[in-house]
Design an enzyme around this catalytic site. Structure first.
Site, PDB file in Angstrom:
ATOM      1  N   ASP A 254     -12.516 -12.356  10.329  1.00 10.95           N
ATOM      2  CA  ASP A 254     -13.344 -13.408  10.923  1.00 10.95           C
ATOM      3  C   ASP A 254     -12.838 -13.680  12.315  1.00 10.95           C
ATOM      4  O   ASP A 254     -11.664 -13.489  12.590  1.00 10.95           O
ATOM      5  CB  ASP A 254     -13.144 -14.716  10.139  1.00 10.95           C
TER       6      ASP A 254
ATOM      7  N   GLU B 111      22.459  15.679 -12.632  1.00 10.76           N
ATOM      8  CA  GLU B 111      22.940  15.638 -14.022  1.00 10.76           C
ATOM      9  C   GLU B 111      22.508  16.880 -14.792  1.00 10.76           C
ATOM     10  O   GLU B 111      23.325  17.551 -15.449  1.00 10.76           O
ATOM     11  CB  GLU B 111      22.389  14.388 -14.728  1.00 10.76           C
TER      12      GLU B 111
END
Ligand code: ADP
Ligand code: MG
Length: 928
Positions: free
Chosen positions: A347, A729
């Site tokens: 706006d 891992e």
């Protein structure tokens, strides 16, 4: 209630139209009947939600691991008759179970608290009601309304309880949620016959309806579950809040990882068995069991167990950061959508401009005038602009009187003696102009003392209509005053007042149009002011459309609304960040263009402006074609906004759109990010928005976009950290399986590099604590210099995958080498595994400082995030502690080391990160 007289209703509810309830009485009623709330959400019972957390895909892998430990334990106990091994397998199972319980508990708790903290943050978006208590009007939480309260509702409000109207002013309400009727319904306060259908009870307002026009005062007749809405609330099934897009993306990723994990486990077991078969020509059950216990660690290693919890925590931290910047986010998913925004449709008035309106020039009775501008100060000169000095108050009085009477705004003096505006800023500017001409509503009333002066009807301003009208009775004569956007007004005008004559509009049209354009080119907002004489019949009964025609134009006001100074910079920043800014306004195209140019939204004053009228004439396909190039939309009605959004979205743009009126709500919902104003926005728009600007400022949109991007960057960083660890891992365990083919020292070929419990510790503690501390990271200096992220792009795009692979591989290799070295130097199994474990822990603790940058750790101070420092220190100390404390030694299979070895496992793992990052800086390598 609808079939009773207003007075009877008030008596029955023991209240008064003019005093309201007393606070004491209201509190008593509140205690007695409970708050005005409807339990709409069918809440999932806690145990069910917890059960959900227990069966997340990631957790299922852990359940499988538990199953495997049980098989392996029973084998050890009953077949191998080796109770110590059985016990340690059992321990492993128990620890995994504890991890599951803690993790799911955390997930569950985090969900709840994220919701709670969002609810708390958005308390500003909680519904408010205007209520009369102790003879004064005040705003209270709608949940505190009680039967008998006198409430006022106006355009843009929700009706928060069932009310019987006592007075109305052009009140129109949408109650489609109850009746399915989507047209607005005109309300009044006439008593109705008994047995009137719900949809025809025009003197009642129902909870959950929206006021689309006018205003009204009513008395609350039912609250909470006693309202019509409450009665059917069970039928309303609120759509459950689904997973956010990023949660879905991460879920998908973990599902893939699960499949990969199962694949890796199968390969490892097959490899063991084939090896055994080749060596001995048989496959024994004990061989199978030995490789299964190694596979447990592998399965656990491959899955980033804590990722969902960490994600949720990081998003919540992000929502809090946004709130501190005055941006209130209503759902976690919007946090990351914000960062991907490519178009912001804003706006103009109040967001890009200050909404401090002042009339500086006007054209009345064919003559030019200028007014001194002192903000809201009601004193100042009005000077004639004419060369021949013919402009006199006589010329502008009708114009100003019309503007002041057709107006509901006020100015008020506050304690400091300054004037404050009350009401619509455009209207305030006209009131201030009136005061400068010594015309106020009060002295107009006094002047007409002997006459019967009364304001009969007010048709409020609507951005669809772009006009406002008031019907006034002066003794026996009736007048209509209408003001609005000049081009619209002129379509309803027949005459114009020019130099003391009323002439047909056609004679003055050219002059007027030139005048309007002059003002607009100077970035002034324009308002045309008119009047019309009515018959009594018309005054009382004519419809809005019948009233607003045959107008006589009295003059045109030019109003400045200065652009907000800081917006220009914000827009420049957004442009740099690849975000387009579009202005959408109901104002005149020339005004819009002039302001857009001053703010840098357009670079040339010749840029194309699209008007609402034109949008109407374009087909969707035509609009689609031009929409990427338009930056200014003028004379737009709320309905057009939706078409603009849809067209942009078809171009694959992520659109954020602001709105403040009731009619903007559908557009806000259609936008990817609907933005409402916290101060000036209506309840209805706040309800449909995803982001609420607490300070109504455009700059807050910019900071929110930046925050959204930062959060997304943080999410990618912690993903990089966690996944790198998982790769390391898996790799270190697989290397053990493949390359340790006979026993080395005390370590047999079947000993896994890391135990399952160690892997779990790494995933749950030393990995996830620093990972969610990454959520507190600020922006790495350049989030707003990059283009917006492509929402269709994978989470692992932009080298993230290769970085995870390379860094993970090197880290895994380091862990394996450390393990191998420990075995060779004759350490027992426990110690060798502890060496591997600590090498991994410190490998990732060093790596996290690199994971938080897109460059390398040399470019980002580790001290810039104190939470991260704390998390890393905590993870380091606790990981060292579990190797020294006997209790953990038994539980986790760890063992204490000598000081030189401790020093080695702390500092050697830093090497890969520092060396790779150094090479990256030197050779400008991007993929690791
Ligand atoms: P925006 O919010 O985009 O600035 P609005 O819809 O508020 O646009 O206003 C559109 C036009 O309607 C304005 O340019 C002005 O001419 C007219 N207008 C605005 N406010 C009022 C009012 N209170 N009374 C009459 N006309 C108004
Ligand atoms: Mg407006």
């Amino acid at each position: 209630m609808y079939s009773q007289d207003c007075k009877d209703v008030l008596n029955e509810l023991k209240t008064s139209r003019h005093d309201g309830l007393t606070t004491a009485d209201a509190n008593e009623r509140l205690a007695k009947y409970g708050p005005n709330e409807i339990q709409q959400e069918v809440q999932e019972p806690a145990w069910k939600a917890y059960l959900h957390a227990l069966t997340e895909p990631i957790i299922i892998i852990l359940w499988i691991a538990i199953g495997l430990t049980l098989i392996s334990a029973s084998y050890d106990f009953f077949i191998k008759k080796d109770p110590p091994s059985g016990m340690s397998a059992l321990y492993e199972g128990i620890v995994i179970l504890i991890v599951i319980l803690i993790n799911s508990g955390l997930t569950y708790w985090q969900r709840l608290s994220a919701q709670k903290s969002l609810d708390a943050l958005s308390s500003a978006s909680r519904h408010q009601s205007n209520v009369l208590r102790d003879q004064t009007w005040e705003k209270i939480d709608a949940s505190k309304l009680v039967e008998g309260d006198i409430v006022e509702v106006k355009m843009g409000d929700f009706i928060e309880a069932d009310v019987r109207f006592l007075s109305v002013n052009e009140l129109q309400v949408n109650e489609s949620h109850l009746t399915g009727e989507s047209d607005a319904i005109q309300k009044d306060f006439q008593t109705l016959p008994e047995h009137t259908d719900l949809g025809d009870r025009t003197n009642m307002g129902f909870s959950g309806s929206t006021v689309v026009n006018g205003s009204g005062i009513g008395v609350v007749t039912a609250t909470g579950s006693h309202t019509e809405l409450g009665k059917i609330a069970d039928l309303l099934n609120r759509t459950p809040t689904g997973k956010t897009p990023i949660e879905r993306a991460i879920n998908q990723l973990t599902k893939r990882l699960m499949i990969a994990a199962i694949g890796v486990v199968m390969i490892a077991i097959t490899y063991d068995l084939v090896k055994e078969y080749l060596a001995t020509n048989t496959i024994t059950f004990s061989g199978l069991m030995a490789s299964v216990s190694g596979a447990i660690a592998l399965a656990v290693a491959a899955i980033p167990d804590s990722m969902p919890v960490v994600l949720s925590i990081v998003l919540t931290i992000g929502a809090r950061t946004l709130a501190r910047n005055h941006g209130l986010i209503k759902s976690l998913s919007s946090v990351e959508t914000l960062g991907a925004t490519t178009f912001i449709a804003s706006d103009k008035t109040g967001t890009l401009t200050k909404n401090e309106m002042t009339v500086t020039r006007f054209f009345a009775n064919g003559r030019h005038f200028a007014a001194d501008a002192n903000g809201y100060d009601p004193v100042g000169e009005i000077t004639s602009f004419e060369e021949d000095e013919t402009g006199q108050p006589a010329d502008y009085l009708p114009f100003i009187k019309s503007a002041v009477l057709n107006n509901e705004a006020q100015i008020q003096r506050n304690e400091n003696g300054n004037y404050e505006p009350l009401g619509n800023p455009t209207d305030v500017s006209l009131i201030v102009l009136g005061s400068k001409a010594k015309i106020t509503r009060a002295n107009l009333l006094n002047q007409t003392d002997d006459e019967d002066f009364d304001i009969l009807r007010v048709l409020p301003f609507e951005s669809d209509r772009k006009m406002m009208s008031t019907v006034v009775k002066f003794g026996d004569s009736y007048k209509l005053f209408t003001k609005g956007a000049p081009d619209v007004i002129m379509q309803h005008t027949t005459d114009v007042s020019l130099k003391d004559q009323i002439v047909p509009l056609e004679q003055g049209r050219e002059l007027l149009e030139k005048q309007i354009l002059d003002y607009a080119d100077d970035a002034l907002r324009t308002i045309a002011v008119t009047k019309r004489t009515l018959t009594k019949q018309q005054a009382l009964h004519a419809t809005q459309a019948e009233l607003e025609q045959d107008l006589t134009l009295l003059g045109i006001a030019g109003i400045i609304d200065p652009p907000r100074a800081e917006v220009r910079t914000s827009i420049a920043n957004l442009h740099k960040a690849g975000v387009q800014v579009v202005m959408i306004t109901g104002d005149h195209p020339a005004t819009a263009q002039a302001i857009a140019y001053r703010l840098g939204i357009i670079r040339s004053q010749q840029a194309r402006t699209l008007e609402g009228q034109e949008i109407e004439e374009l087909s969707d396909a035509q609009l689609f074609k031009i929409v990427p190039d338009i930056r200014v939309y003028a004379r737009v009605s709320p309905e057009h906004k939706q078409r603009i959004i849809k067209a942009l979205q078809k171009h694959d743009q992520v659109v954020a759109m602001t709105g403040d009126g009731v009619n903007d709500a559908p557009a806000l919902r259609a936008a990817d990010i609907g933005i409402a104003m916290g101060i000036n926005g209506t309840e209805v728009t706040k309800d449909s928005a995803d982001l609420i600007l607490l300070d109504d400022k455009f700059t807050t949109i910019e900071t929110s976009v930046a925050a959204g991007r930062t959060i997304f960057a943080n999410i990618k960083n912690f993903m990089r950290q966690e996944l790198t660890t998982n790769v390391a891992e898996v790799l270190s365990i697989l290397l053990g399986t493949f390359f340790i083919t006979r026993s080395i020292g005390h370590v047999s070929e079947l000993t896994p590099t890391l135990t399952a419990i160690m892997v779990l510790w790494v995933n749950m503690i030393s990995d996830s604590l620093p990972a969610f501390a990454l959520g507190y990271d600020g922006a790495e200096h350049d989030v707003m210099s990059e283009k917006p992220r492509n929402v269709h792009e994978s989470l692992l795009a932009n080298h993230l995958l290769s970085r995870i692979a390379v860094r993970g591989a090197v880290m895994g290799l380091t862990v394996f080498v450390a393990f191998y070295w420990a075995a060779q130097s004759g350490m027992p199994v426990n110690k060798a595994q502890t060496v591997a474990f600590l090498t991994l822990v410190f490998g990732q603790l060093w790596h996290v400082f690199d994971a938080r940058t897109t460059h390398t750790l040399f470019r980002r101070s580790p001290f810039s995030n104190p939470y991260l420092m704390a998390a890393v220190l905590f993870a380091a100390i606790s990981s060292l502690a579990i190797t020294m404390l006997p209790f953990f030694n038994t539980l986790m299979g760890t063992s204490s080391l000598t000081w030189p070895v401790y020093l080695a496992v702390i500092f050697v793992p830093a090497l890969p990160t520092f060396v790779l990052s150094g090479l990256k800086e030197m050779f400008k390598i991007n993929f690791w």
